[in-house]
Design an enzyme around this catalytic site. Sequence first.
Site, mmCIF file in Angstrom:
data_model
loop_
_atom_site.group_PDB
_atom_site.id
_atom_site.type_symbol
_atom_site.label_atom_id
_atom_site.label_comp_id
_atom_site.label_asym_id
_atom_site.label_seq_id
_atom_site.Cartn_x
_atom_site.Cartn_y
_atom_site.Cartn_z
ATOM 1 N N SER A 297 0.582 11.448 -7.075
ATOM 2 C CA SER A 297 1.298 12.637 -6.590
ATOM 3 C C SER A 297 2.735 12.518 -7.076
ATOM 4 C CB SER A 297 1.229 12.728 -5.069
ATOM 5 O OG SER A 297 1.904 11.651 -4.451
ATOM 6 N N HIS B 95 -4.811 10.847 -2.624
ATOM 7 C CA HIS B 95 -5.171 9.437 -2.669
ATOM 8 C C HIS B 95 -6.561 9.126 -2.141
ATOM 9 C CE1 HIS B 95 -0.648 8.168 -2.701
ATOM 10 N NE2 HIS B 95 -1.036 8.728 -3.815
ATOM 11 N N GLN C 132 -0.942 12.994 3.017
ATOM 12 C CA GLN C 132 -1.313 11.887 2.141
ATOM 13 C C GLN C 132 -1.316 10.525 2.832
ATOM 14 O OE1 GLN C 132 0.262 11.834 -2.093
ATOM 15 N NE2 GLN C 132 1.503 10.207 -1.222
ATOM 16 N N GLU C 133 -0.290 10.278 3.688
ATOM 17 C CA GLU C 133 -0.127 8.928 4.211
ATOM 18 C C GLU C 133 0.213 8.915 5.706
ATOM 19 O OE1 GLU C 133 2.702 6.821 1.724
ATOM 20 O OE2 GLU C 133 1.849 7.735 -0.076
ATOM 21 N N GLU D 49 -4.608 3.381 -1.676
ATOM 22 C CA GLU D 49 -3.572 2.471 -1.194
ATOM 23 C C GLU D 49 -4.096 1.520 -0.121
ATOM 24 O OE1 GLU D 49 0.015 4.699 -0.336
ATOM 25 O OE2 GLU D 49 0.316 5.087 -2.475
ATOM 26 N N ASP E 262 3.834 10.415 5.354
ATOM 27 C CA ASP E 262 4.202 11.026 4.074
ATOM 28 C C ASP E 262 3.198 12.137 3.799
ATOM 29 O OD1 ASP E 262 4.887 11.839 1.577
ATOM 30 O OD2 ASP E 262 4.450 9.945 0.553
ATOM 31 N N GLU F 299 8.320 11.734 5.308
ATOM 32 C CA GLU F 299 8.696 11.782 3.886
ATOM 33 C C GLU F 299 8.069 13.002 3.232
ATOM 34 O OE1 GLU F 299 7.495 8.115 1.952
ATOM 35 O OE2 GLU F 299 7.045 9.167 0.090
ATOM 36 N N ASP G 192 11.138 11.959 -1.527
ATOM 37 C CA ASP G 192 10.458 11.195 -2.580
ATOM 38 C C ASP G 192 10.368 12.075 -3.835
ATOM 39 O OD1 ASP G 192 8.718 9.813 -4.235
ATOM 40 O OD2 ASP G 192 6.970 10.001 -2.936
ATOM 41 N N LYS H 122 11.598 4.337 -6.134
ATOM 42 C CA LYS H 122 10.506 3.914 -7.013
ATOM 43 C C LYS H 122 11.075 3.686 -8.403
ATOM 44 C CE LYS H 122 6.768 6.652 -4.847
ATOM 45 N NZ LYS H 122 6.203 8.032 -4.795
ATOM 46 N N HIS I 202 5.887 1.129 -3.605
ATOM 47 C CA HIS I 202 4.879 0.945 -4.644
ATOM 48 C C HIS I 202 4.474 2.313 -5.180
ATOM 49 C CE1 HIS I 202 1.333 1.805 -1.705
ATOM 50 N NE2 HIS I 202 2.375 2.559 -1.479
ATOM 51 N N ARG I 203 3.518 2.359 -6.134
ATOM 52 C CA ARG I 203 2.872 3.599 -6.523
ATOM 53 C C ARG I 203 1.397 3.495 -6.128
ATOM 54 N NH1 ARG I 203 6.321 7.228 -9.220
ATOM 55 N NH2 ARG I 203 4.801 8.641 -8.281
ATOM 56 N N SER I 204 0.717 4.636 -6.095
ATOM 57 C CA SER I 204 -0.709 4.581 -5.720
ATOM 58 C C SER I 204 -1.533 3.847 -6.779
ATOM 59 C CB SER I 204 -1.243 5.983 -5.461
ATOM 60 O OG SER I 204 -0.940 6.828 -6.542
ATOM 61 N N LYS J 284 7.316 0.214 1.534
ATOM 62 C CA LYS J 284 5.920 0.625 1.738
ATOM 63 C C LYS J 284 5.107 0.165 0.540
ATOM 64 C CE LYS J 284 5.703 5.454 0.126
ATOM 65 N NZ LYS J 284 5.135 6.777 0.418
#
Length: 422
Positions: A40, A153, A161-162, A203, A240, A284, A311, A336, A364-366, A387
């Site tokens: 994303s 994800h 997403q999170e 993730e 997020d 986020e 983000d 990031k 991190h990234r996915s 995260k």
Amino acid sequence: AIAQLSALEILDSRSNPTLMVTLTLADGRSVCAAVPSGASTGQHEAVELRDGDPARYCGKGVRRAIEHVEGDIAAGLAGRSVEDQAAIDRRLIELDGTANKARLGGNAILGVSMAVARARALVEGKPLYAAFGKSDPTLLPMPCFNVLNGGKHADSSLDFQEFMLVPVGAPTYREALRMGAQTYAALRGVLHARGLSTAVGDEGGFAPRLQSNEDACDTLVSAIEQAGFRPGVDIAIALDPAASSFHTPAGYDLSRSGTGMVDRAQLLDLYEDWIGRWPIVSIEDGFDENDWQGFVDQTAAQGGRIQIVGDDLLVTNTRFIAKAIACKAANAALIKLNQIGTVTETIEAVDLCRRAGWRQMVSHRSGETTDPFIADFVVAMGCGQLKSGAPCRGERLAKYNRLLEIEVQLGTRARFANPFAA
Ligand code: PGA
Ligand code: ZN
């Protein structure tokens, strides 16, 4: 001095190609660095150079980026000292010559920039976290564990997403990791008891077919309680939504979870309702990356109570962060490295946030590798939050476990604090 640069096309955690860069010094010693990749992604991120050859990895090969590392970049950096990261990163930007690293590739450039940081640590005989020239690299981050995966994800029923666990009551990093892992185990039990899937998403979080986004928060609270912790006191929740991924010309589309289409004001009301119902400390990307008004409205209405993180909105770019500081569009930035593409520019983004009194969450990234670079980076910069997904999957744990090592190395100098304390 840099003697050689080479790169290998390796696979990330989603099985897509990425680069592992090897930097060899004149004395023969060498270091490696591997580049992560998002799903994303923000529109204004540094360009990830992909081959586009459908015959290989669905066009996602990175052979061209590797050619750039071994060609233009190696030639442009040959013989240079690794001591001056800023000078090398400036040179990389110059060699690329575009505003968004489109020519050489942000992936090629970042791999080299990270390898240079590691080479400097090697030359100085220091651990990576102590080699960024920052004065007191002793703060361990609060880990934010993404234990329910939705959006882009996972194939779950969640639009958001999170859904993250934040062990705000933990006295040390080590204890925060334990609390996160125990709650993750309890969550598996809660889902299993309801007959829901406990397979994991990109993730490492679970990706069940829950009834709604609301159900996800209720389920997290159940897991926190089952694990013997107090919601909001020991463990809080961070979200997020990654709203760009469900934003449409007609509005914010929450139909995957059954809520339906909502507009900016309704989405803000929904967050308000949620903040009242669950112990949420951070949201986020609550709005689309081009919906600056949404972020401004949310920061005005909720920024005094919770962390508002940009983000996709900010893409670790000082240009966007400066704009957001000026118009009060958030009070924290996600950090990031591969959004901006060099270590130096990432440090500049962190420094800008700090000067404005903003918080920083390193991420991190996915699509990840087992390179733990960001664990050292978050300690080096003293950002205080990280995260790296759920406490599950090797590429996520590489970061969390590296922090355990750093904590031990720091010994009594290690510090840890709840960044959300009033
Ligand atoms: P990405 O997601 O790595 O897929 O971009 C992470 C995030 O949105 O924070
Ligand atoms: Zn995000």
